[in-house]
Design a protein around this motif. Structure first.
Motif, PDB file in Angstrom:
ATOM      1  N   SER A 140       0.809  -1.210   0.000  1.00 28.22           N
ATOM      2  CA  SER A 140       0.000   0.000   0.000  1.00 28.22           C
ATOM      3  C   SER A 140       0.848   1.270   0.000  1.00 28.22           C
ATOM      4  O   SER A 140       0.342   2.347  -0.250  1.00 28.22           O
ATOM      5  N   GLN A 141       2.167   1.134   0.283  1.00 27.12           N
ATOM      6  CA  GLN A 141       2.947   2.351   0.389  1.00 27.12           C
ATOM      7  C   GLN A 141       3.121   3.020  -0.967  1.00 27.12           C
ATOM      8  O   GLN A 141       3.147   2.369  -1.993  1.00 27.12           O
ATOM      9  N   ARG A 142       3.233   4.313  -0.916  1.00 29.69           N
ATOM     10  CA  ARG A 142       3.429   5.095  -2.130  1.00 29.69           C
ATOM     11  C   ARG A 142       4.894   5.021  -2.535  1.00 29.69           C
ATOM     12  O   ARG A 142       5.783   5.177  -1.711  1.00 29.69           O
ATOM     13  N   CYS A 143       5.155   4.799  -3.806  1.00 31.51           N
ATOM     14  CA  CYS A 143       6.525   4.702  -4.292  1.00 31.51           C
ATOM     15  C   CYS A 143       6.773   5.790  -5.325  1.00 31.51           C
ATOM     16  O   CYS A 143       5.920   6.079  -6.155  1.00 31.51           O
ATOM     17  N   ASP A 144       7.958   6.392  -5.270  1.00 29.08           N
ATOM     18  CA  ASP A 144       8.346   7.355  -6.290  1.00 29.08           C
ATOM     19  C   ASP A 144       9.834   7.207  -6.549  1.00 29.08           C
ATOM     20  O   ASP A 144      10.486   6.314  -6.010  1.00 29.08           O
ATOM     21  N   ASP A 145      10.371   8.076  -7.393  1.00 27.67           N
ATOM     22  CA  ASP A 145      11.777   7.961  -7.775  1.00 27.67           C
ATOM     23  C   ASP A 145      12.642   9.031  -7.116  1.00 27.67           C
ATOM     24  O   ASP A 145      13.700   9.381  -7.624  1.00 27.67           O
ATOM     25  N   ASP A 146      12.204   9.511  -5.964  1.00 27.41           N
ATOM     26  CA  ASP A 146      12.984  10.502  -5.224  1.00 27.41           C
ATOM     27  C   ASP A 146      13.927   9.757  -4.273  1.00 27.41           C
ATOM     28  O   ASP A 146      13.755   9.772  -3.053  1.00 27.41           O
ATOM     29  N   TYR A 147      14.937   9.090  -4.851  1.00 27.73           N
ATOM     30  CA  TYR A 147      15.828   8.240  -4.072  1.00 27.73           C
ATOM     31  C   TYR A 147      16.893   9.063  -3.348  1.00 27.73           C
ATOM     32  O   TYR A 147      17.309  10.120  -3.815  1.00 27.73           O
ATOM     33  N   ARG A 148      17.352   8.536  -2.231  1.00 22.55           N
ATOM     34  CA  ARG A 148      18.426   9.177  -1.462  1.00 22.55           C
ATOM     35  C   ARG A 148      19.765   8.536  -1.846  1.00 22.55           C
ATOM     36  O   ARG A 148      20.384   7.819  -1.071  1.00 22.55           O
ATOM     37  N   LEU A 149      20.201   8.812  -3.055  1.00 19.39           N
ATOM     38  CA  LEU A 149      21.436   8.213  -3.553  1.00 19.39           C
ATOM     39  C   LEU A 149      22.650   8.849  -2.889  1.00 19.39           C
ATOM     40  O   LEU A 149      22.678  10.050  -2.625  1.00 19.39           O
ATOM     41  N   VAL A 150      23.670   8.017  -2.642  1.00 21.41           N
ATOM     42  CA  VAL A 150      24.832   8.479  -1.890  1.00 21.41           C
ATOM     43  C   VAL A 150      26.130   8.376  -2.701  1.00 21.41           C
ATOM     44  O   VAL A 150      26.890   9.334  -2.781  1.00 21.41           O
ATOM     45  N   TRP A 151      26.401   7.216  -3.292  1.00 23.05           N
ATOM     46  CA  TRP A 151      27.752   7.001  -3.810  1.00 23.05           C
ATOM     47  C   TRP A 151      27.833   6.582  -5.276  1.00 23.05           C
ATOM     48  O   TRP A 151      28.924   6.607  -5.862  1.00 23.05           O
ATOM     49  N   THR A 152      26.760   6.179  -5.890  1.00 21.22           N
ATOM     50  CA  THR A 152      26.850   5.720  -7.278  1.00 21.22           C
ATOM     51  C   THR A 152      27.227   6.862  -8.222  1.00 21.22           C
ATOM     52  O   THR A 152      26.786   7.995  -8.063  1.00 21.22           O
ATOM     53  N   ASP A 153      28.016   6.541  -9.224  1.00 20.19           N
ATOM     54  CA  ASP A 153      28.381   7.467 -10.291  1.00 20.19           C
ATOM     55  C   ASP A 153      27.479   7.156 -11.482  1.00 20.19           C
ATOM     56  O   ASP A 153      27.719   6.198 -12.225  1.00 20.19           O
ATOM     57  N   GLN A 154      26.413   7.946 -11.650  1.00 27.15           N
ATOM     58  CA  GLN A 154      25.425   7.641 -12.684  1.00 27.15           C
ATOM     59  C   GLN A 154      26.014   7.735 -14.087  1.00 27.15           C
ATOM     60  O   GLN A 154      25.631   6.962 -14.974  1.00 27.15           O
ATOM     61  N   ALA A 155      26.929   8.667 -14.301  1.00 25.75           N
ATOM     62  CA  ALA A 155      27.557   8.785 -15.616  1.00 25.75           C
ATOM     63  C   ALA A 155      28.341   7.513 -15.940  1.00 25.75           C
ATOM     64  O   ALA A 155      28.313   7.021 -17.078  1.00 25.75           O
ATOM     65  N   ARG A 156      29.029   6.968 -14.950  1.00 31.88           N
ATOM     66  CA  ARG A 156      29.796   5.741 -15.173  1.00 31.88           C
ATOM     67  C   ARG A 156      28.868   4.551 -15.383  1.00 31.88           C
ATOM     68  O   ARG A 156      29.109   3.701 -16.257  1.00 31.88           O
ATOM     69  N   LEU A 157      27.804   4.476 -14.604  1.00 34.44           N
ATOM     70  CA  LEU A 157      26.823   3.405 -14.792  1.00 34.44           C
ATOM     71  C   LEU A 157      26.275   3.409 -16.220  1.00 34.44           C
ATOM     72  O   LEU A 157      26.225   2.377 -16.894  1.00 34.44           O
ATOM     73  N   PHE A 158      25.858   4.584 -16.670  1.00 37.12           N
ATOM     74  CA  PHE A 158      25.283   4.670 -18.012  1.00 37.12           C
ATOM     75  C   PHE A 158      26.327   4.367 -19.076  1.00 37.12           C
ATOM     76  O   PHE A 158      26.022   3.728 -20.089  1.00 37.12           O
ATOM     77  N   SER A 159      27.564   4.786 -18.847  1.00 34.57           N
ATOM     78  CA  SER A 159      28.624   4.500 -19.805  1.00 34.57           C
ATOM     79  C   SER A 159      28.835   2.999 -19.963  1.00 34.57           C
ATOM     80  O   SER A 159      29.036   2.501 -21.076  1.00 34.57           O
ATOM     81  N   HIS A 160      28.774   2.261 -18.847  1.00 34.47           N
ATOM     82  CA  HIS A 160      28.882   0.792 -18.926  1.00 34.47           C
ATOM     83  C   HIS A 160      27.759   0.219 -19.786  1.00 34.47           C
ATOM     84  O   HIS A 160      27.998  -0.612 -20.674  1.00 34.47           O
ATOM     85  N   VAL A 161      26.534   0.644 -19.519  1.00 31.44           N
ATOM     86  CA  VAL A 161      25.385   0.130 -20.267  1.00 31.44           C
ATOM     87  C   VAL A 161      25.510   0.490 -21.748  1.00 31.44           C
ATOM     88  O   VAL A 161      25.306  -0.347 -22.640  1.00 31.44           O
TER      89      VAL A 161
END
Length: 322
Positions: A25-46
């Protein structure tokens, strides 16, 4: 994820095995509390792994070999040590009346203090390759999982580790989980350097780059843990990513379901009695289609899953005991 995992289980699964779960029943959204991931590097891998250059990474092709070279280079940069002296581990498997060759890529990080306990992160790097003029990029399936594996490895290097960590990029998952089978068979060989009993957890990452309904990640394997609710609570608190245990039926299909136990590389570990948890999302419209491209990856969601999965590498051992 191999297409053979799509099975019609019918009402028996729904009634006897409890495959469906009452929606949270909980509401879910994409407002995550990200701390250490490097999103540019993640996307570059993909983006790199799903590029035209790697031609869909089908097992036994030059594209798969290029993908391995890339993964090995990234494992080296992450500070991983080659397992048993080398990163590439060949295996043979029987397929369509012949014998074929696959190659797993394996790197390790020893525990901060000597330990005989291990936790394993696995993600298959192979995909469907090229069929005629159609190129199957496999961005979500499963460049996303490999990207997370590499990011977790990079982050783990500078952190204290109570257990040894192993990172396995498996091959030949699509035709039948052959890479993970080969690895597990090695554990069961007399005199093997690592025994199945030493692995206290296997984490499988397969299709984690595009959020399911209501921004959720799905987590399979709850039946193997008596304290699963406490595990789930800790994982959800990591970055505020909503987790749903077990996978839902496919949209518009009430009886046809995915056999999630046998759907990916965790299954051979399950057969060997090794505890496992599997992060993934249900098949989407681009599953096993040429349209599974990097441009459709939700890198914010992928980062949230990556940080959540890392939590399992450091979670208290007592929660993993049954």
């Amino acid at each position: 994820m191999p297409i053979v995992a799509l099975l019609t289980l019918g009402l028996l699964c729904l009634i006897l095995l409890g495959c469906a779960e009452t929606p949270e029943s909980q509401r879910c959204d994409d407002d995550y509390r990200l701390v250490w991931t490097d999103q540019a590097r993640l996307f570059s891998h993909v983006e790199t792994l799903s590029s035209d250059q790697f031609t869909g990474r089908k097992t036994g092709t030059d594209g798969a070999a290029q993908a391995r070279d890339y993964i090995v280079s990234q494992m080296r940069q992450a500070g991983l040590t080659p397992w048993q002296g080398h990163f590439n581990h060949d295996f043979e498997y029987d397929y369509q009346f012949g014998t074929r060759l696959g190659t797993n890529v394996i790197g390790i990080l020893p525990a901060s203090r000597p330990s005989d306990r291990w936790r394993v992160v696995a993600a298959h790097y192979d995909h469907l390759g090229k069929q005629g003029h159609k190129l199957y990029h496999g961005a979500d399936d499963n460049a996303s999982g490999v990207a997370a594996l590499l990011e977790i490895a990079t982050h783990s290097l500078s952190r204290a580790r109570d257990t040894n960590l192993m990172f396995i990029a498996t091959d030949a998952e699509e035709p039948g989980l052959y890479g993970s089978k080969a690895f597990v068979d090695g554990l069961l060989t007399p005199g093997a350097p690592l025994k199945a009993s030493q692995i206290e957890l296997m984490i499988n990452l397969d299709m984690i780059g595009r959020s399911a309904r209501n921004a959720r990640i799905y987590l399979e394997g709850r039946r193997g843990f008596s304290q699963f609710q406490q595990i789930k609570a800790q994982l959800e608190q990591t970055v505020d990513l909503c987790i749903r245990a077990n996978h839902p039926p496919e949209a518009g299909k009430t009886l046809q379901r995915v056999d999630w136990l046998r759907a990916s590389d965790h299954y051979p570990f399950h057969q060997a009695g090794i505890p496992w948890l599997y992060f993934g999302v249900p098949p989407h419209k681009d599953y096993h289609q040429p349209s599974d491209e990097a441009s459709k990856i939700d890198v914010n969601f992928l980062a949230a899953v990556t940080e959540t999965a890392y939590k399992l590498l450091i979670i208290d051992t007592y929660l993993l005991n049954n």
